[in-house]
Each structure stands twice: as C-alpha cells, then as structure tokens.
Design an enzyme around this catalytic site. Structure first.
Site, short mmCIF file in Angstrom:
data_model
loop_
_atom_site.label_atom_id
_atom_site.label_comp_id
_atom_site.label_asym_id
_atom_site.label_seq_id
_atom_site.Cartn_x
_atom_site.Cartn_y
_atom_site.Cartn_z
N TYR A 112 0.82 -1.22 0.00
CA TYR A 112 0.00 0.00 0.00
C TYR A 112 0.85 1.27 0.00
O TYR A 112 2.06 1.23 0.17
CB TYR A 112 -1.03 0.01 1.12
CG TYR A 112 -0.59 -0.12 2.56
CD1 TYR A 112 0.69 0.19 2.99
CD2 TYR A 112 -1.51 -0.54 3.52
CE1 TYR A 112 1.04 0.09 4.31
CE2 TYR A 112 -1.16 -0.65 4.86
CZ TYR A 112 0.11 -0.34 5.24
OH TYR A 112 0.46 -0.44 6.56
N GLU A 113 0.17 2.40 -0.25
CA GLU A 113 0.82 3.70 -0.46
C GLU A 113 1.80 3.66 -1.64
O GLU A 113 2.85 4.29 -1.62
CB GLU A 113 1.53 4.18 0.81
CG GLU A 113 0.59 4.43 1.97
CD GLU A 113 -0.58 5.32 1.61
OE1 GLU A 113 -0.43 6.20 0.74
OE2 GLU A 113 -1.68 5.13 2.16
N GLY A 114 1.44 2.93 -2.67
CA GLY A 114 2.30 2.78 -3.83
C GLY A 114 3.20 1.59 -3.66
O GLY A 114 4.06 1.58 -2.77
#
Length: 472
Positions: free
Chosen positions: A326-328
């Site tokens: 997550y978050e890229g």
C-alpha cells in the site's frame, strides 16, 4: 510513532491517516473547513481516511470513475472505493473521508482529478453532528494480516449522492493528495522499521534463552544457547544493523521534511524539499522490504516455534507484508525514484547527496577508518556509475531504466545506509555507544554492502534480459 507501530501495527493505521488529513487541511483547506474539522481531528475525537483505490483502478489512480457533481456550495459524490483503511468503525463519533473524484467536465487522467472532504455525519454550523451522509461500508476485506484494522469497501452516493466539499482547487486533487501520500509513505517506511524492531527484540530474547546443541570439544561440550551459534549470531547481526540503517534513513528523511517546512531561508527550504523527494521512495520501499525480511528472519531464529501462532512472530510476518504494497507498491517507488526523482532539478538531486557523502569519506579517512573508507568509497563509485547510466538517454531501449529501477533503489538505499552507520560510528566515539556503533558499521559494510554493489549488472542490463514476451 515507531514505538506505536511496534506496539500495534494495525491500530496505528487509524491515527496516521488522521494526521495526514490534518496536514492536508492545514495546507489546502478553507478557513471554514479548518475551523470546522481540525479541532476534532487533532484531538482524536474524529478520525480520517484516504480514499483513492477503485475496483478497476489500483495504482492507476488516473483511471478512477468516482463522479462529483456540483450542487450549490457542495458536491454530490457517486462511486465505490476499495481497500479503505478504517473506512468504518465506532472508535470515533465521526469519520472524515478524503476522496478523489472527477467532475463532469474534467479531462481524463490524473490531471482531471479533484479532492473532496466527505464526513460520515454532516457537521452543522455550530460544530454539532447532523444526519448521516450517503456513505456506507458495504463489506470488510478478509486479509492476510493487520486483522485489527478494518479495510473496507466504501460506497458513496447509493441514494442521492454523498455530500462532499472541495479541498483545494478543482482538478488539483493529486497535488493535494500528495500531501497526504508523502506523509503516509514516510509513516509506512516507519512501519517497516517498527515491525522489524519488534521482531528483532523477540528473536534476540528467544535466542538468549533457547538451549539447543553444544559448544566445545568438537560438538560434545556443554549445552549452548542458540545465540552462541555463529549462524544465529549472523542472523541477529543482520537484523540489528539493518534496523539501525533503516532508522537512520527514516530520521534523515524526517529531518529533511522539517527543514522543508520550517527553514526561514527559501533556498534552504528548496534544497530540503529536493532531498526529501529523493529520500521518500527509499524510506518507503527499502524499509518495508527489509521489515518483511527481518520479520521472516525472526521466525527463522525461533525455528518451528516461530511458525506456531502462540509466539506471535507469525503475525509479524503477515502484518509486515502489506507495507510493501500500500501507499504505492515498492516497484512504483522504484519507478518514481528513477523516472522522476533522478531527473528533478536537471539531475542535481543525487549529485548533491553524493557530494555530501564524499565529505563523510574524508572524515573517515581523517579518523583512520581505512576499512570503512575503502568499502564505502567503492560502493559510492558504483552508485554514481549506476545513476549516470540511468540518467542517460536509452532511446533504443525505452524500458531500460524501468527494468533496473528496483535493484537501483536497493543499491542506493543500502549504500546510503552504510554511510549513515559509519557517520553514527564516528559520532559515537568517546561515548558508551562507541563499540556497538562501530561493530554495526563494520558488519554492515563487510556483510551487507557487497551484495548490493553486485547489483550493477542488473541495473545496467536494460530490458532485454526480461524476455521479449514479458517486455511486450
């Protein structure tokens, strides 16, 4: 934050997103929005979320379809978001969702996205809570880990449309959201560090107590604790020095963030912003990669007991895995580093950092640290060579830089981690930490740095080794 993440990884996902929402409103919110929402968000009486992902569009945020239709002083939002962390819960009396959506006349892609504040309960002018907004959690995800964190599918506007308020300018949503995302990426890097620290403490305590095998007399001597066996010590030292390097990198990025926000001189702020831009993908990707590896090593130190749920180590492995995604995803962080950050400021960002690191080499030389100087000097030369290759034009192989992005990120972060540990060893001279810090630096550059410098052929090999079918 590191200690909170170590104590309860899943729970901390709620306050870090709330903090990100606070910073977003401080920068982009209207005076009315700040007055209405910030006091409750800052106090923790209300919580915040970040709503980006949609079922058909994961990391490709520009493909989102959530609609925002103007209705007087607000908008009506229609759409579905998935993987929304703490999208629904009863910890707080209200939840403030930050939602990306597209207005009807917006251009396609990420440039046409706007950002909207959508409260679970509408907030009256006097600050009291009004009726329930048209936003609902329609399901909870059944996940590999972080089971104490509700990850939700959120439906906006199943009835008349969820009432939302524009944050910033129309079609300025990505610029505003990046305020939350950079904060969140630093926090996710801290998650990797924090879970690694907890795993290391568990492994170290177990290794000091667990008796297995014998030492001396050709293996027929006294019973031994497993920490006395060289391979276990190797695992523990690898875990410890990685954690020290991760922590140094994360705190270096945090210092750059503070300077970018608070330096009185504009040029100094700009310099700090450039350094932060360069470091954020390293912190997010490298620290979470290593966090998972350290958690896995902790399970290995525990042996069969680590694979059993009662020890809690298996949970750390499961929990740590999400931070790489997550978050890229970490691959996206590597692409951001190579595709954007190496080109910013005409390519000067890495050059400025490398010049600073050469100053560290001079300090090591002056301190008589020939071994550390030699290893780090060679690693820096390798990193500079890889950087120059990636910054060059590869018209005949447009995927060349992308193919080498992930090994480059690991070379970059591992080399920088070695310099930070050497810097720590120099600073600790004459203190009670001197022996420990020097041992960490020597182990790291001797054992962990050489495999990273061996990544140069993978970085500069272009996309041909991937195979024509895969490249297509």
């Amino acid at each position: 934050w590191e200690m909170w993440h170590s104590a309860n990884f899943a729970f901390c996902l709620c306050p870090i997103l709330t903090q990100a929402g606070v910073e977003l409103l401080l920068r982009f919110g209207t005076p009315e929005q700040r007055a209405r929402y910030l006091p409750k968000l800052v106090s923790g009486e209300w919580a915040g979320t970040m709503c980006l992902t949609e079922p058909h569009a994961g990391s490709d945020v520009g493909a989102l379809r959530t609609r925002a239709v103007r209705a007087g002083d607000h908008y009506r939002i229609f759409g579905t978001k998935i993987f929304i962390t703490f999208g629904e819960h009863d910890f707080t009396e209200n939840i403030v969702h930050m939602v990306l959506a597209r207005t009807p006349d917006a251009p396609p892609g990420s440039k046409g996205i706007s950002l909207f504040l959508i409260p679970k309960f509408l907030v009256e002018a006097d600050g009291s809570l009004g009726r329930r907004n048209d936003v609902r959690c329609v399901s909870l995800e059944d996940k590999l880990g972080i089971h104490a964190s509700p990850t939700c599918v959120m439906a906006f506007g199943d009835d008349d449309g969820a009432i939302g308020y524009l944050v910033g300018e129309e079609q300025g949503g990505m610029a505003a959201m990046f305020t939350m995302m950079n904060n969140a990426r630093l926090q996710v890097g801290l998650e990797g560090l924090a879970i690694a620290e907890r795993a290391y403490q568990a492994a170290l305590a177990y290794a000091r107590e667990r008796v297995q095998g014998r030492r001396g007399n050709g293996g027929a001597g006294r019973p031994a604790r497993i920490i006395e066996h060289p391979d276990v010590r190797r695992m523990l030292m690898t875990m410890r020095t990685r954690i020290e390097a991760m922590r140094a990198l994360a705190y270096t990025a945090a210092a750059a963030l503070d300077r970018a926000n608070r330096e009185p001189d504009a040029a100094a702020r700009a310099e700090a912003e450039g350094r932060l831009a360069l470091l954020i993908p390293l912190v997010k990707a490298w620290c979470t990669d290593l966090g998972f590896e350290v958690a896995s090593s902790a399970l290995q130190v525990h042996g069969g007991t680590g694979y059993i749920e009662e020890t809690g180590v298996a949970q750390l492995v499961r929990d740590a895995r999400i931070a790489l995604i997550y978050e890229g995803t970490n691959g996206i962080q590597a692409l951001d580093l190579v595709g954007r950050k190496l080109k910013m400021a005409d390519g000067r960002l890495p050059a400025a950092l490398f010049e600073e690191l050469r100053g560290d080499l001079a300090a090591l030389d002056a301190a008589g640290e020939a071994g550390l100087h030699r290893s780090l000097s060679g690693a820096l030369d390798t990193l500079a060579q890889a950087t120059s290759w990636l910054q060059a034009d590869h018209d005949n192989d447009p995927d060349a830089a992308a193919a080498g992005a992930t090994p480059y990120l690991h070379l970059f972060a591992t080399t920088l981690g070695g310099f930070l540990l050497a810097r720590s060893a120099l600073m600790a001279r004459g203190t009670e930490l001197a022996e420990s810090k020097r041992a960490s630096a020597e182990f790291y550059v001797g054992q962990l740095l050489p495999p990273a410098t061996a990544l140069l052929p993978a970085i500069t090999g272009g996309s041909a080794p991937l195979g024509p079918e895969l490249r297509a």
